[in-house]
Design a protein around this motif. Structure first.
Motif, PDB file in Angstrom:
ATOM      1  N   GLY A 146      -2.795  11.021   7.914  1.00 30.78           N
ATOM      2  CA  GLY A 146      -2.307  12.263   7.296  1.00 30.78           C
ATOM      3  C   GLY A 146      -2.768  13.513   8.034  1.00 30.78           C
ATOM      4  N   PRO A 147      -4.082  13.718   8.174  1.00 36.23           N
ATOM      5  CA  PRO A 147      -4.566  14.918   8.860  1.00 36.23           C
ATOM      6  C   PRO A 147      -4.079  15.015  10.309  1.00 36.23           C
ATOM      7  CG  PRO A 147      -6.362  13.805   7.717  1.00 36.23           C
ATOM      8  CD  PRO A 147      -5.169  12.915   7.593  1.00 36.23           C
ATOM      9  N   VAL A 148      -3.948  13.880  10.987  1.00 37.19           N
ATOM     10  CA  VAL A 148      -3.458  13.913  12.376  1.00 37.19           C
ATOM     11  C   VAL A 148      -2.007  14.370  12.399  1.00 37.19           C
ATOM     12  CG1 VAL A 148      -2.817  12.452  14.336  1.00 37.19           C
ATOM     13  CG2 VAL A 148      -5.087  12.217  13.304  1.00 37.19           C
ATOM     14  N   MET A 149      -1.197  13.847  11.473  1.00 38.77           N
ATOM     15  CA  MET A 149       0.223  14.228  11.416  1.00 38.77           C
ATOM     16  C   MET A 149       0.375  15.732  11.174  1.00 38.77           C
ATOM     17  SD  MET A 149       2.477  11.510  11.478  1.00 38.77           S
ATOM     18  CE  MET A 149       3.727  11.659  10.202  1.00 38.77           C
ATOM     19  N   LEU A 150      -0.507  16.285  10.346  1.00 39.99           N
ATOM     20  CA  LEU A 150      -0.441  17.718  10.039  1.00 39.99           C
ATOM     21  C   LEU A 150      -0.633  18.571  11.292  1.00 39.99           C
ATOM     22  CD1 LEU A 150      -2.429  18.375   6.731  1.00 39.99           C
ATOM     23  CD2 LEU A 150       0.015  18.742   7.173  1.00 39.99           C
ATOM     24  N   ASP A 151      -1.472  18.081  12.204  1.00 31.33           N
ATOM     25  CA  ASP A 151      -1.821  18.852  13.395  1.00 31.33           C
ATOM     26  C   ASP A 151      -0.944  18.536  14.603  1.00 31.33           C
ATOM     27  OD1 ASP A 151      -3.804  20.521  12.567  1.00 31.33           O
ATOM     28  OD2 ASP A 151      -5.186  19.909  14.164  1.00 31.33           O
ATOM     29  N   LEU A 152      -0.071  17.544  14.466  1.00 34.39           N
ATOM     30  CA  LEU A 152       0.639  17.011  15.625  1.00 34.39           C
ATOM     31  C   LEU A 152       1.553  18.047  16.291  1.00 34.39           C
ATOM     32  CD1 LEU A 152       0.430  14.177  16.823  1.00 34.39           C
ATOM     33  CD2 LEU A 152       2.631  13.647  15.742  1.00 34.39           C
TER      34      LEU A 152
ATOM     35  N   ALA B 254       0.843  -1.206   0.000  1.00 37.14           N
ATOM     36  CA  ALA B 254       0.000   0.000   0.000  1.00 37.14           C
ATOM     37  C   ALA B 254       0.876   1.254   0.000  1.00 37.14           C
ATOM     38  CB  ALA B 254      -0.902   0.002   1.236  1.00 37.14           C
ATOM     39  N   ARG B 255       0.355   2.326  -0.621  1.00 38.89           N
ATOM     40  CA  ARG B 255       1.046   3.620  -0.594  1.00 38.89           C
ATOM     41  C   ARG B 255       0.675   4.310   0.725  1.00 38.89           C
ATOM     42  NH1 ARG B 255       2.631   8.402  -2.908  1.00 38.89           N
ATOM     43  NH2 ARG B 255       0.872   9.619  -2.158  1.00 38.89           N
ATOM     44  N   THR B 256       1.655   4.390   1.638  1.00 39.05           N
ATOM     45  CA  THR B 256       1.369   4.937   2.977  1.00 39.05           C
ATOM     46  C   THR B 256       2.406   5.987   3.375  1.00 39.05           C
ATOM     47  OG1 THR B 256       2.633   3.110   3.961  1.00 39.05           O
ATOM     48  CG2 THR B 256       0.256   2.822   3.815  1.00 39.05           C
ATOM     49  N   PRO B 257       2.446   7.116   2.644  1.00 37.32           N
ATOM     50  CA  PRO B 257       3.496   8.117   2.912  1.00 37.32           C
ATOM     51  C   PRO B 257       3.462   8.659   4.336  1.00 37.32           C
ATOM     52  CG  PRO B 257       1.777   8.998   1.463  1.00 37.32           C
ATOM     53  CD  PRO B 257       1.534   7.527   1.572  1.00 37.32           C
ATOM     54  N   ASN B 258       2.291   8.735   4.920  1.00 41.65           N
ATOM     55  CA  ASN B 258       2.211   9.338   6.263  1.00 41.65           C
ATOM     56  C   ASN B 258       2.746   8.417   7.346  1.00 41.65           C
ATOM     57  OD1 ASN B 258       0.892  11.889   5.498  1.00 41.65           O
ATOM     58  ND2 ASN B 258      -0.721  10.503   4.784  1.00 41.65           N
ATOM     59  N   MET B 259       2.359   7.125   7.289  1.00 42.24           N
ATOM     60  CA  MET B 259       2.913   6.184   8.269  1.00 42.24           C
ATOM     61  C   MET B 259       4.410   5.996   8.037  1.00 42.24           C
ATOM     62  SD  MET B 259       0.057   3.275   9.079  1.00 42.24           S
ATOM     63  CE  MET B 259      -0.593   2.926   7.448  1.00 42.24           C
TER      64      MET B 259
ATOM     65  N   TYR C 251     -14.285   9.209   7.163  1.00 44.59           N
ATOM     66  CA  TYR C 251     -12.945   9.429   7.728  1.00 44.59           C
ATOM     67  C   TYR C 251     -12.822  10.827   8.290  1.00 44.59           C
ATOM     68  CZ  TYR C 251     -11.855   5.369   4.835  1.00 44.59           C
ATOM     69  OH  TYR C 251     -11.850   4.150   4.268  1.00 44.59           O
ATOM     70  N   GLN C 252     -13.262  11.805   7.490  1.00 45.26           N
ATOM     71  CA  GLN C 252     -13.085  13.197   7.882  1.00 45.26           C
ATOM     72  C   GLN C 252     -13.807  13.484   9.196  1.00 45.26           C
ATOM     73  OE1 GLN C 252     -14.554  15.900   4.956  1.00 45.26           O
ATOM     74  NE2 GLN C 252     -13.131  17.516   5.583  1.00 45.26           N
ATOM     75  N   GLY C 253     -14.982  12.908   9.339  1.00 46.57           N
ATOM     76  CA  GLY C 253     -15.751  13.103  10.555  1.00 46.57           C
ATOM     77  C   GLY C 253     -15.029  12.532  11.763  1.00 46.57           C
ATOM     78  N   LYS C 254     -14.375  11.378  11.571  1.00 45.44           N
ATOM     79  CA  LYS C 254     -13.656  10.756  12.684  1.00 45.44           C
ATOM     80  C   LYS C 254     -12.478  11.618  13.117  1.00 45.44           C
ATOM     81  CE  LYS C 254     -14.685   5.855  12.328  1.00 45.44           C
ATOM     82  NZ  LYS C 254     -14.256   4.497  11.991  1.00 45.44           N
ATOM     83  N   VAL C 255     -11.710  12.095  12.144  1.00 40.61           N
ATOM     84  CA  VAL C 255     -10.532  12.907  12.472  1.00 40.61           C
ATOM     85  C   VAL C 255     -10.969  14.213  13.123  1.00 40.61           C
ATOM     86  CG1 VAL C 255      -8.618  14.210  11.503  1.00 40.61           C
ATOM     87  CG2 VAL C 255      -9.075  11.893  10.711  1.00 40.61           C
ATOM     88  N   GLN C 256     -12.007  14.847  12.574  1.00 39.75           N
ATOM     89  CA  GLN C 256     -12.464  16.117  13.125  1.00 39.75           C
ATOM     90  C   GLN C 256     -12.935  15.935  14.567  1.00 39.75           C
ATOM     91  OE1 GLN C 256     -11.711  18.769  11.225  1.00 39.75           O
ATOM     92  NE2 GLN C 256     -12.028  19.709  13.242  1.00 39.75           N
ATOM     93  N   ALA C 257     -13.669  14.844  14.810  1.00 39.75           N
ATOM     94  CA  ALA C 257     -14.163  14.586  16.168  1.00 39.75           C
ATOM     95  C   ALA C 257     -12.982  14.375  17.120  1.00 39.75           C
ATOM     96  CB  ALA C 257     -15.072  13.356  16.166  1.00 39.75           C
ATOM     97  N   ALA C 258     -11.942  13.680  16.642  1.00 42.16           N
ATOM     98  CA  ALA C 258     -10.759  13.437  17.484  1.00 42.16           C
ATOM     99  C   ALA C 258     -10.066  14.754  17.811  1.00 42.16           C
ATOM    100  CB  ALA C 258      -9.796  12.484  16.775  1.00 42.16           C
ATOM    101  N   LEU C 259      -9.835  15.581  16.795  1.00 38.31           N
ATOM    102  CA  LEU C 259      -9.107  16.835  17.015  1.00 38.31           C
ATOM    103  C   LEU C 259      -9.929  17.802  17.866  1.00 38.31           C
ATOM    104  CD1 LEU C 259      -7.470  17.250  13.482  1.00 38.31           C
ATOM    105  CD2 LEU C 259      -6.437  16.346  15.576  1.00 38.31           C
ATOM    106  N   ASN C 260     -11.238  17.821  17.641  1.00 34.31           N
ATOM    107  CA  ASN C 260     -12.098  18.675  18.480  1.00 34.31           C
ATOM    108  C   ASN C 260     -12.016  18.255  19.945  1.00 34.31           C
ATOM    109  OD1 ASN C 260     -12.935  20.046  16.247  1.00 34.31           O
ATOM    110  ND2 ASN C 260     -14.961  19.076  16.129  1.00 34.31           N
ATOM    111  N   PHE C 261     -12.060  16.935  20.170  1.00 38.09           N
ATOM    112  CA  PHE C 261     -12.017  16.453  21.553  1.00 38.09           C
ATOM    113  C   PHE C 261     -10.716  16.876  22.232  1.00 38.09           C
ATOM    114  CE2 PHE C 261     -10.795  13.376  24.787  1.00 38.09           C
ATOM    115  CZ  PHE C 261     -11.901  13.447  25.636  1.00 38.09           C
ATOM    116  N   LEU C 262      -9.616  16.831  21.459  1.00 38.82           N
ATOM    117  CA  LEU C 262      -8.308  17.136  22.048  1.00 38.82           C
ATOM    118  C   LEU C 262      -8.129  18.620  22.365  1.00 38.82           C
ATOM    119  CD1 LEU C 262      -5.987  14.702  20.061  1.00 38.82           C
ATOM    120  CD2 LEU C 262      -6.761  14.518  22.433  1.00 38.82           C
TER     121      LEU C 262
END
Ligand SMILES: [Zn+2]
Length: 402
Positions: free
Chosen positions: A320-326, A30-35, A271-282
């Protein structure tokens, strides 16, 4: 204030080298540049999420990754789903998972044709359950409606009874095999034996137009009791998943269970909803456990292309989106799977899982070439138990704080 930690689980992502992929695994293909970037700058290793002697269940593995030793806390699949429903249980109650399923006939030579009763629709299932409850519920046993083919059976004061010790097999583990061994086990309990046979005769009447013609209680145990996550780890945590067992574990641990519209558990999940919910919670919380079911479904289907695609989507849309915000949140992230679901095996296996950890305060360069099962096996750290992973990650984050 504690720093932010995300654990991102791609269910069943780990696999074996496949001939069709020139000896690579789906994760390697798989193409997994972020991991890969996280591995290059961070830590990779393995973690034994399934304790020896326990089955390779998602419930067991994810409980371990949340920091709870399954040998100490795991009581069964039924109790975890009861926790997901918020079912009121006494400590002496025995809770079973109850499937609506399809058998060729309920006899030793009959076969388990479908553990989901032909993917029965929710409304149809609830109609059947209403009839079954009228006929079968007593002071001792009650059927608790759930969703589609997945329901619960509550056995009041069932702890310590002979039923508590029965080795009841999950129906998805005996597909297209004779029912004889499983029926022998049920036959040892007059209570369960009578229930499943009466249910079968009710469900095979002409009024039932669905494919569900049997009930199948399994996964029984006393109510799940987990020590509070906040007290144990000093973190305010949340879980995000489409599947009940992850929600049940989160709820039992006192974590927030974040509902994301459109989280389906399939490859086309939101996916987007999951990431947004995670970042909002944090913004105010400390820890999020994000669980993605897709790769496991593809593994069960034995579909390599589907699995590669599911891993690529996990990498692109979750990691990817999580890495951007890390860096902005001075956070840390761990990518892993709960267990392997090799496409060649089509079920879960018990090997240690690969994981990859990146703390935005401990960036190295060129530490590893990509994230894969092989890189993890040759990696920096090998944890002998799944519940050691979270304390390990928290220790690493404290080190970085110096
Ligand atoms: Zn799993």
């Amino acid at each position: 204030m504690p720093r932010k930690l995300l654990i991102l689980i791609a269910d069943g992502m780990g696999d074996y080298p496949a001939q069709e992929l020139d000896g690579r695994t789906p994760l390697q293909a798989a193409r997994t540049p972020n991991m890969d970037a996280a591995a290059a700058q961070g830590t990779v290793g393995t973690c034994r999420t399934i304790p020896s002697g326990m089955p390779a269940g998602s419930d067991i593995a994810n409980m371990a990754i949340m920091g709870y030793a399954p040998k100490r806390y795991h009581t069964g699949r039924g109790p975890i789903e009861a926790a997901a429903q918020g079912l009121d249980c006494a400590p002496s109650d025995l809770i079973y998972r109850l499937n609506l399923c399809t058998v060729s006939e309920l006899s030793p030579s009959g076969l388990m044709l479908d553990h989901s009763g032909g993917h029965i629709q929710n409304e149809e299932a609830l109609n059947l359950l209403q009839v079954l409850r009228t006929e079968l519920d007593t002071d001792q046993v009650q059927i608790i409606p759930g969703f589609q083919y997945r329901h619960l059976l509550k056995h009041t004061d069932g702890v310590g009874t002979l039923e508590a010790g029965l080795d009841l097999v999950p129906p998805h583990d005996i597909l297209n095999t004779p029912l004889a061994p499983a029926l022998e086990v049920y036959a040892r309990s007059p209570l369960l034996d009578s229930m499943i046979h009466r249910a079968h005769s009710i469900l095979t009447s002409a009024w039932n137009q669905t494919q569900a013609n049997a009930i199948w209680p399994w996964g029984q145990g006393p109510p799940l009791a987990l020590p509070s996550f906040a007290h144990t780890f000093g973190l305010r945590g949340a879980v995000i998943s489409a599947v009940d067992l992850i929600k049940g574990l989160g709820r039992a641990a006192g974590m927030d269970v974040l509902d994301v519209p459109g989280a389906t558990g399939l490859v086309d999940t939101n996916y987007q909803g999951k990431v947004q919910a995670a970042l909002n919670f944090l913004e105010h919380g400390d820890f999020v456990f994000v669980h993605l079911e897709g790769p496991d479904e593809c593994g069960h289907a034995g579909d390599l292309d589907c699995k590669i695609q599911a891993i690529e989507r996990f990498d692109e849309h979750i990691v990817g989106p999580v890495m951007l915000d890390l860096a902005r949140m001075e956070g840390a992230v761990c990518m892993a799977c709960d267990h392997l679901t090799p496409v060649g095996v089509r079920t879960h296996t018990t090997e240690p899982v690969p994981f990859c950890f990146l703390d935005s305060r401990q960036i190295q360069s060129g530490a590893h070439e990509g994230f894969s099962e092989a890189a993890a096996a040759a990696g920096d750290v090998h944890l002998e138990a799944g519940h050691l992973l979270l304390p390990y990650l928290l220790d690493r984050m404290q080190e970085a704080d110096g």
